[in-house]
Design a protein around this motif. Structure first.
Motif, short mmCIF file in Angstrom:
data_model
loop_
_atom_site.label_atom_id
_atom_site.label_comp_id
_atom_site.label_asym_id
_atom_site.label_seq_id
_atom_site.Cartn_x
_atom_site.Cartn_y
_atom_site.Cartn_z
N VAL A 67 0.85 -1.19 0.00
CA VAL A 67 0.00 0.00 0.00
C VAL A 67 0.89 1.25 0.00
CG1 VAL A 67 -1.74 1.28 1.29
CG2 VAL A 67 -1.82 -1.20 1.24
N SER A 68 0.52 2.20 -0.81
CA SER A 68 1.24 3.47 -0.87
C SER A 68 1.16 4.16 0.49
CB SER A 68 0.62 4.36 -1.94
OG SER A 68 1.16 5.65 -1.86
N PRO A 69 2.23 4.83 0.90
CA PRO A 69 2.18 5.57 2.17
C PRO A 69 1.07 6.62 2.19
CG PRO A 69 4.42 5.48 1.31
CD PRO A 69 3.54 4.88 0.27
N VAL A 70 0.66 7.07 1.02
CA VAL A 70 -0.43 8.05 0.94
C VAL A 70 -1.72 7.49 1.53
CG1 VAL A 70 -1.87 9.34 -0.70
CG2 VAL A 70 0.58 9.17 -1.07
N PHE A 71 -1.91 6.17 1.43
CA PHE A 71 -3.13 5.53 1.93
C PHE A 71 -2.85 4.49 3.01
CE2 PHE A 71 -4.41 7.16 -2.20
CZ PHE A 71 -5.55 7.86 -1.83
N SER A 72 -1.78 4.68 3.76
CA SER A 72 -1.50 3.77 4.88
C SER A 72 -2.56 3.96 5.96
CB SER A 72 -0.11 4.06 5.45
OG SER A 72 -0.10 5.34 6.07
N LYS A 73 -2.64 3.03 6.88
CA LYS A 73 -3.64 3.14 7.96
C LYS A 73 -3.42 4.40 8.78
CE LYS A 73 -4.79 -1.69 8.27
NZ LYS A 73 -5.07 -2.83 9.11
N ARG A 74 -2.16 4.73 9.03
CA ARG A 74 -1.85 5.94 9.80
C ARG A 74 -2.33 7.19 9.06
NH1 ARG A 74 3.15 9.17 10.10
NH2 ARG A 74 3.07 10.30 12.05
N ALA A 75 -2.04 7.24 7.76
CA ALA A 75 -2.46 8.39 6.95
C ALA A 75 -3.98 8.49 6.91
CB ALA A 75 -1.90 8.29 5.55
N ASN A 76 -4.66 7.36 6.76
CA ASN A 76 -6.13 7.36 6.72
C ASN A 76 -6.73 7.87 8.02
OD1 ASN A 76 -6.09 6.43 4.11
ND2 ASN A 76 -6.46 4.30 4.65
N ARG A 77 -6.10 7.55 9.15
CA ARG A 77 -6.59 8.06 10.45
C ARG A 77 -6.42 9.58 10.51
NH1 ARG A 77 -4.16 3.30 12.56
NH2 ARG A 77 -2.31 4.50 13.12
N MET A 78 -5.31 10.09 9.98
CA MET A 78 -5.09 11.54 9.96
C MET A 78 -6.14 12.21 9.08
SD MET A 78 -0.92 12.06 9.93
CE MET A 78 -0.98 12.43 8.21
N TYR A 79 -6.43 11.61 7.92
CA TYR A 79 -7.43 12.19 7.02
C TYR A 79 -8.80 12.23 7.69
CZ TYR A 79 -3.91 10.97 3.47
OH TYR A 79 -2.76 10.82 2.75
N ALA A 80 -9.15 11.18 8.40
CA ALA A 80 -10.45 11.10 9.06
C ALA A 80 -10.55 12.12 10.19
CB ALA A 80 -10.69 9.69 9.60
N SER A 85 -8.05 20.17 6.91
CA SER A 85 -6.71 20.72 7.14
C SER A 85 -5.62 19.99 6.37
CB SER A 85 -6.38 20.68 8.64
OG SER A 85 -6.24 19.34 9.06
N MET A 86 -5.97 18.94 5.67
CA MET A 86 -4.96 18.16 4.93
C MET A 86 -4.50 18.92 3.69
SD MET A 86 -4.77 15.74 7.02
CE MET A 86 -3.36 15.09 6.20
N GLN A 87 -3.22 18.93 3.46
CA GLN A 87 -2.62 19.56 2.29
C GLN A 87 -2.54 18.52 1.16
OE1 GLN A 87 -1.55 22.84 2.02
NE2 GLN A 87 -2.49 23.19 4.01
N LEU A 88 -3.66 18.24 0.53
CA LEU A 88 -3.70 17.16 -0.47
C LEU A 88 -2.75 17.40 -1.63
CD1 LEU A 88 -7.41 16.03 -0.69
CD2 LEU A 88 -5.55 15.10 0.67
N ARG A 89 -2.61 18.64 -2.05
CA ARG A 89 -1.72 18.93 -3.18
C ARG A 89 -0.28 18.52 -2.84
NH1 ARG A 89 -2.19 24.63 -5.79
NH2 ARG A 89 -4.14 23.67 -6.40
N ALA A 90 0.14 18.72 -1.59
CA ALA A 90 1.50 18.35 -1.18
C ALA A 90 1.61 16.83 -1.00
CB ALA A 90 1.87 19.05 0.12
N ILE A 91 0.54 16.19 -0.58
CA ILE A 91 0.55 14.75 -0.33
C ILE A 91 0.54 13.98 -1.65
CG2 ILE A 91 -0.78 12.82 0.62
CD1 ILE A 91 -1.76 14.84 2.78
N CYS A 92 -0.39 14.35 -2.52
CA CYS A 92 -0.54 13.67 -3.81
C CYS A 92 -1.44 14.55 -4.68
CB CYS A 92 -1.15 12.28 -3.60
SG CYS A 92 -1.47 11.37 -5.10
N GLN A 93 -0.91 15.09 -5.75
CA GLN A 93 -1.68 16.03 -6.58
C GLN A 93 -2.94 15.41 -7.16
OE1 GLN A 93 0.42 18.29 -9.47
NE2 GLN A 93 1.94 19.01 -8.01
N HIS A 94 -2.93 14.12 -7.36
CA HIS A 94 -4.09 13.42 -7.92
C HIS A 94 -4.63 12.44 -6.87
CE1 HIS A 94 -3.37 15.05 -11.90
NE2 HIS A 94 -2.10 14.91 -11.62
N TYR A 95 -4.84 12.93 -5.68
CA TYR A 95 -5.20 12.11 -4.52
C TYR A 95 -6.40 11.21 -4.79
CZ TYR A 95 -6.83 10.99 0.17
OH TYR A 95 -7.27 10.33 1.28
N TYR A 96 -7.51 11.79 -5.24
CA TYR A 96 -8.74 11.01 -5.43
C TYR A 96 -8.60 9.98 -6.54
CZ TYR A 96 -10.86 14.41 -2.30
OH TYR A 96 -11.14 15.17 -1.22
#
Length: 183
Positions: A67-80, A85-96
């Protein structure tokens, strides 16, 4: 294999995101592709490959894709915890779009994407209606490509509504045939 739109440039760019992989077999002649000068890459070597390549190699049993670090369990908890407040452009420009491609691999990703999108799109629509201020500017700079497109569409719709209220949306014009006949 995830479904991808062959002609969508954003979908193609989302597939360029790198995912961690572990090699299942020794490969000759790929030393320059990995990290080192050896011509042989050994089994269990770790590589970060573009998703489009890793997905195909995973199907052929050459690599184990993680699994990409962008969608790790830890990252998903931060998103939730705080989607706005998440900087999606810095995390992954094509996040969705990247998340949709990984959706088959990790069952909770579609749920994470949905919750993130629902909460963030409300703020996107509010910014389109009320205009941008300093707080809005920070948020706009954090938008991924999908959200940026949504903001532009909302702004265009807001402009069309404003024009309609001012009776500037549609003006009836005399047809060329009528103009020529009347002269």
């Amino acid at each position: 294999m995830a479904r991808r739109n062959y002609y969508d440039i954003d979908d193609i760019l989302a597939g360029q995101e790198r995912v961690p992989c572990v090699l299942r077999a020794d490969l000759d002649g790929l030393g320059s592709a990995g990290s080192g000068g050896a011509s042989k890459v050994h089994r269990n070597a770790r590589w970060a490959l573009p998703y489009w390549m890793a997905d195909r190699l995973n199907e052929e049993d050459y690599v184990d894709m993680e699994v990409s670090p962008v969608f790790s369990k830890r990252a998903n908890r931060m998103y939730a915890a705080s989607p706005e407040s998440m900087q999606l452009r810095a995390i992954c420009q094509h996040y969705y779009q990247f998340g949709l491609q990984l959706g088959d691999m990790v069952p909770e990703i579609p749920h994470v994407l949905r919750n993130m999108y629902v909460q963030r799109v409300i703020k996107v629509a509010r910014i389109a209606q009320q205009g941008q201020n300093v707080e809005a500017l920070d948020f706009v700079q954090s938008l991924d490509k999908t959200e940026t497109r949504m903001l532009k569409l909302c702004q265009q719709a807001q402009s069309a509504i404003s024009d309609w209220h001012k009776n500037q949306a549609y003006a009836l014009k005399r047809a060329a045939a009528v103009s020529a006949a009347g002269s």
